[in-house]
Design a protein around this motif. Sequence first.
Motif, mmCIF file in Angstrom:
data_model
loop_
_atom_site.group_PDB
_atom_site.id
_atom_site.type_symbol
_atom_site.label_atom_id
_atom_site.label_comp_id
_atom_site.label_asym_id
_atom_site.label_seq_id
_atom_site.Cartn_x
_atom_site.Cartn_y
_atom_site.Cartn_z
ATOM 1 N N LEU A 143 0.830 -1.210 0.000
ATOM 2 C CA LEU A 143 0.000 0.000 0.000
ATOM 3 C C LEU A 143 0.864 1.259 0.000
ATOM 4 O O LEU A 143 0.599 2.207 -0.755
ATOM 5 N N VAL A 144 1.906 1.278 0.823
ATOM 6 C CA VAL A 144 2.794 2.449 0.853
ATOM 7 C C VAL A 144 3.487 2.622 -0.498
ATOM 8 O O VAL A 144 3.577 3.737 -1.021
ATOM 9 N N MET A 145 3.945 1.538 -1.082
ATOM 10 C CA MET A 145 4.627 1.640 -2.374
ATOM 11 C C MET A 145 3.678 2.135 -3.469
ATOM 12 O O MET A 145 4.079 2.899 -4.348
ATOM 13 N N ALA A 146 2.409 1.727 -3.405
ATOM 14 C CA ALA A 146 1.425 2.221 -4.375
ATOM 15 C C ALA A 146 1.224 3.725 -4.201
ATOM 16 O O ALA A 146 1.148 4.464 -5.185
ATOM 17 N N ARG A 180 10.747 2.793 8.904
ATOM 18 C CA ARG A 180 12.210 2.844 8.684
ATOM 19 C C ARG A 180 12.618 1.852 7.602
ATOM 20 O O ARG A 180 13.453 2.156 6.748
ATOM 21 N N ALA A 181 12.047 0.639 7.664
ATOM 22 C CA ALA A 181 12.389 -0.393 6.676
ATOM 23 C C ALA A 181 12.009 0.042 5.258
ATOM 24 O O ALA A 181 12.617 -0.402 4.283
ATOM 25 N N LEU A 182 11.032 0.921 5.163
ATOM 26 C CA LEU A 182 10.619 1.424 3.850
ATOM 27 C C LEU A 182 11.434 2.632 3.403
ATOM 28 O O LEU A 182 11.281 3.100 2.284
ATOM 29 N N ASP A 215 15.442 8.490 -0.942
ATOM 30 C CA ASP A 215 15.129 7.418 -0.002
ATOM 31 C C ASP A 215 14.156 6.372 -0.514
ATOM 32 O O ASP A 215 14.012 5.322 0.090
ATOM 33 N N SER A 216 13.465 6.634 -1.587
ATOM 34 C CA SER A 216 12.389 5.759 -2.033
ATOM 35 C C SER A 216 12.884 4.342 -2.306
ATOM 36 O O SER A 216 13.972 4.125 -2.817
ATOM 37 N N ARG A 274 12.138 -5.686 2.536
ATOM 38 C CA ARG A 274 12.395 -6.831 3.400
ATOM 39 C C ARG A 274 11.817 -6.550 4.777
ATOM 40 O O ARG A 274 12.280 -5.642 5.459
ATOM 41 N N PRO A 275 10.773 -7.277 5.171
ATOM 42 C CA PRO A 275 10.179 -7.030 6.477
ATOM 43 C C PRO A 275 11.196 -7.209 7.577
ATOM 44 O O PRO A 275 12.099 -8.028 7.478
#
Length: 156
Positions: free
Chosen positions: A84-87, A116-118, A146-147, A154-155
């Motif tokens: 969802l965040v990437m979309a 942070r992981a994103l 940062d994208s 990776r979770p």
Amino acid sequence: MIIREFRPQDLKTVLKIERDSFTDPYPAHLLRDIYNLGAGFLVAQVDGRVVGFIIFWIRFEDEGHIISLAVDKDYRRRGVGAALVMAAISIFEKFHIKNIKLEVRARNTGAIKFYRALGFSEEKIIENYYEDGEDAVVMRMDLQTDSLHGKEYRPF
């Protein structure tokens, strides 16, 4: 998993996810108003069932803002939130947004690690941000540097 635009008939499920996810959930009328105002509102769907959502908008000419992100408890840690965040990031990039901000409860260490992981980083603390007096951590992602666009999430 399918990421698609929110439809009014999704509201009941979105409200359930919202209530199960937050101590101070948005009421139905506010979610409807946000949608009607033209905010980005996407849902994740698995086997025909809505399992998560993200609400976002362009706050300033070059700044995006994630208003809310939540995933059904049975689908957490499966990449739904990241998708969802990437979309949303993909949509922000189409509008040449330079950075994205969001607020997260200071005690919500799981969400802070997730963001942070994103590629988000902590920018500042806003004291007494939430209705119950809890502080918020403002997190920021510079889309130019940062994208995760094109990278694998990776979770943690």
